[in-house]
Design an enzyme around this catalytic site. Structure first.
Site, PDB file in Angstrom:
ATOM      1  N   TYR A 157       9.707   2.956  22.802  1.00 46.80           N
ATOM      2  CA  TYR A 157       9.481   4.231  22.105  1.00 46.80           C
ATOM      3  C   TYR A 157       8.198   4.165  21.276  1.00 46.80           C
ATOM      4  O   TYR A 157       7.340   5.048  21.352  1.00 46.80           O
ATOM      5  CB  TYR A 157      10.686   4.544  21.213  1.00 46.80           C
ATOM      6  N   LYS A 161       4.836   6.371  21.706  1.00 49.05           N
ATOM      7  CA  LYS A 161       4.371   7.296  20.664  1.00 49.05           C
ATOM      8  C   LYS A 161       2.990   6.903  20.130  1.00 49.05           C
ATOM      9  O   LYS A 161       2.208   7.768  19.732  1.00 49.05           O
ATOM     10  CB  LYS A 161       5.397   7.367  19.525  1.00 49.05           C
TER      11      LYS A 161
HETATM   12  N1  NAP Z   1      14.358  13.656  15.308  1.00 49.93           N
HETATM   13  C1  NAP Z   1      13.465  12.855  14.777  1.00 49.93           C
HETATM   14  O1  NAP Z   1      13.686  12.225  13.732  1.00 49.93           O
HETATM   15  C2  NAP Z   1      12.125  12.664  15.446  1.00 49.93           C
HETATM   16  C3  NAP Z   1      11.134  11.949  14.742  1.00 49.93           C
HETATM   17  C4  NAP Z   1       9.906  11.770  15.328  1.00 49.93           C
HETATM   18  C5  NAP Z   1       9.638  12.286  16.581  1.00 49.93           C
HETATM   19  N2  NAP Z   1      10.614  12.971  17.243  1.00 49.93           N
HETATM   20  C6  NAP Z   1      10.272  13.481  18.565  1.00 49.93           C
HETATM   21  O2  NAP Z   1      10.569  14.861  18.647  1.00 49.93           O
HETATM   22  C7  NAP Z   1      10.866  15.210  19.999  1.00 49.93           C
HETATM   23  C8  NAP Z   1      12.163  15.997  20.056  1.00 49.93           C
HETATM   24  O3  NAP Z   1      13.196  15.184  19.562  1.00 49.93           O
HETATM   25  P1  NAP Z   1      14.561  15.754  18.973  1.00 49.93           P
HETATM   26  O4  NAP Z   1      14.842  14.946  17.769  1.00 49.93           O
HETATM   27  O5  NAP Z   1      14.516  17.228  18.853  1.00 49.93           O
HETATM   28  O6  NAP Z   1      15.560  15.288  20.145  1.00 49.93           O
HETATM   29  P2  NAP Z   1      16.906  15.939  20.703  1.00 49.93           P
HETATM   30  O7  NAP Z   1      17.629  16.701  19.654  1.00 49.93           O
HETATM   31  O8  NAP Z   1      17.587  14.809  21.381  1.00 49.93           O
HETATM   32  O9  NAP Z   1      16.365  16.984  21.779  1.00 49.93           O
HETATM   33  C9  NAP Z   1      15.708  16.539  22.920  1.00 49.93           C
HETATM   34  C10 NAP Z   1      15.455  17.718  23.827  1.00 49.93           C
HETATM   35  O10 NAP Z   1      14.660  17.261  24.913  1.00 49.93           O
HETATM   36  C11 NAP Z   1      15.351  17.491  26.149  1.00 49.93           C
HETATM   37  N3  NAP Z   1      14.979  16.376  27.007  1.00 49.93           N
HETATM   38  C12 NAP Z   1      15.223  15.064  26.829  1.00 49.93           C
HETATM   39  N4  NAP Z   1      14.720  14.354  27.854  1.00 49.93           N
HETATM   40  C13 NAP Z   1      14.129  15.258  28.686  1.00 49.93           C
HETATM   41  C14 NAP Z   1      13.451  15.152  29.917  1.00 49.93           C
HETATM   42  N5  NAP Z   1      13.285  13.966  30.526  1.00 49.93           N
HETATM   43  N6  NAP Z   1      12.979  16.273  30.507  1.00 49.93           N
HETATM   44  C15 NAP Z   1      13.163  17.483  29.919  1.00 49.93           C
HETATM   45  N7  NAP Z   1      13.801  17.651  28.762  1.00 49.93           N
HETATM   46  C16 NAP Z   1      14.281  16.546  28.147  1.00 49.93           C
HETATM   47  C17 NAP Z   1      16.830  17.576  25.771  1.00 49.93           C
HETATM   48  O11 NAP Z   1      17.592  18.358  26.681  1.00 49.93           O
HETATM   49  P3  NAP Z   1      18.312  17.680  27.983  1.00 49.93           P
HETATM   50  O12 NAP Z   1      19.045  16.477  27.477  1.00 49.93           O
HETATM   51  O13 NAP Z   1      19.180  18.754  28.552  1.00 49.93           O
HETATM   52  O14 NAP Z   1      17.194  17.310  28.911  1.00 49.93           O
HETATM   53  C18 NAP Z   1      16.723  18.299  24.423  1.00 49.93           C
HETATM   54  O15 NAP Z   1      16.534  19.681  24.625  1.00 49.93           O
HETATM   55  C19 NAP Z   1      10.873  13.893  20.781  1.00 49.93           C
HETATM   56  O16 NAP Z   1       9.630  13.707  21.418  1.00 49.93           O
HETATM   57  C20 NAP Z   1      11.067  12.859  19.699  1.00 49.93           C
HETATM   58  O17 NAP Z   1      10.559  11.603  20.055  1.00 49.93           O
HETATM   59  C21 NAP Z   1      11.856  13.180  16.713  1.00 49.93           C
END
Ligand code: NAP
Length: 252
Positions: A157, A161
């Protein structure tokens, strides 16, 4: 309350059936932008898209796995077919499975890098081929504090990133001449499904809170505001930038 309008524009947000991606889609739709949401679970992404229709924009849910190159390349074309244009791409789809580096398999490495970095590149390349013809476009990549700060048990990861920040810079330099801006938003600890289990343990919650000067875990809307801003005219002189939205996590 937002003061800008994105009426008449069309956006594609990957990984947007829930969490940060959905919040970005909603913020763009609130600004009048037509939106295409993308996720692997078709019924979930279609249901998410329907919730945005009352905002008076066109909103569709598309099933695609961004970790599969052909699907990552196809979604921008599907959006152009549906909306007739593509102005905004938000590369948000991402995954993280915490595993000690000594136990990371080739499969976990490939899945993580394919979704978080390779899919981001090929989706951007496909979207940019349309934006070049339009002479304008905005791409926002979602990085992480872990683009800059290492966390144990997150080798694939963190590597992916870190790559997102450099990919943002190189695409910004190459595509500026076509009127395409490429920026990155790097969130800190945001309460979503991706870290629900981790943050449900009080010791992990306390550890994260102790790193955040603003004293709270972020909400998806905290990230959505910045991602949407980067797609507006107010951000027209910003490209290649990575904006931390982390409550101050990386300050000390
Ligand atoms: N939450 C945090 O603390 C945090 C911090 C830093 C960065 N981020 C980044 O923010 C982004 C969103 O994260 P989140 O926290 O919102 O995650 P989340 O709640 O797990 O949501 C992930 C979303 O992406 C979709 N997804 C996952 N894998 C996919 C794929 N291979 N193709 C298409 N869609 C996909 C999922 O739907 P399906 O499962 O139906 O595909 C879901 O809609 C990510 O890039 C993550 O690394 C998050």
């Amino acid at each position: 309350m937002i003061s800008y309008s994105l009426a008449g524009k069309a956006a594609l947000i990957t990984g947007s059936s829930r969490g940060i991606g959905y919040a970005i889609g909603r913020r763009l739709a609130q600004a009048g932008c037509d939106v295409a949401l993308v996720g692997r679970n078709e019924s979930a992404v279609k249901a998410a898209a329907e919730t945005l229709l009352p905002l008076g924009v066109r909103s569709v849910g598309l099933a695609a796995d961004i970790g599969k190159t052909a699907e990552a390349q196809a979604v921008p074309r599907r959006v152009v077919d549906l909306f007739g244009r593509l102005d905004i791409l938000v590369n948000n789809a991402g995954m993280s499975i915490r595993t000690p580096a000594l136990e990371v398999t080739e499969d976990l490495w490939d899945k993580t890098l394919d979704t978080n970095l390779k899919g981001m590149f090929f989706c951007s390349q496909s979207a940019a081929s349309h934006m070049v013809k339009q002479g304008v476009g905005s791409i926002v990549n979602i990085g992480s504090v872990q683009s800059f700060v290492a966390q144990r048990n997150q080798a694939p990861y963190d590597a992916s990133k870190g790559g997102v920040v450099m990919l943002t810079k190189v695409l910004a330099t190459e595509w500026a001449r076509y009127g395409i801006r490429v920026n990155c938003v790097a969130p800190g600890s945001i309460r979503t499904e991706i870290n629900r289990d981790y943050l449900s343990r009080p010791e992990n919650l306390q550890k994260n809170l102790s790193m955040i000067p603003l004293g709270r875990i972020g909400d998806p809307e905290d990230v959505a505001g910045m991602a949407a801003f980067l797609c507006t005219e107010d951000a027209s002189y910003i490209t290649g930038a990575t904006i931390l939205v982390d409550g101050g996590w990386t300050l000390e």
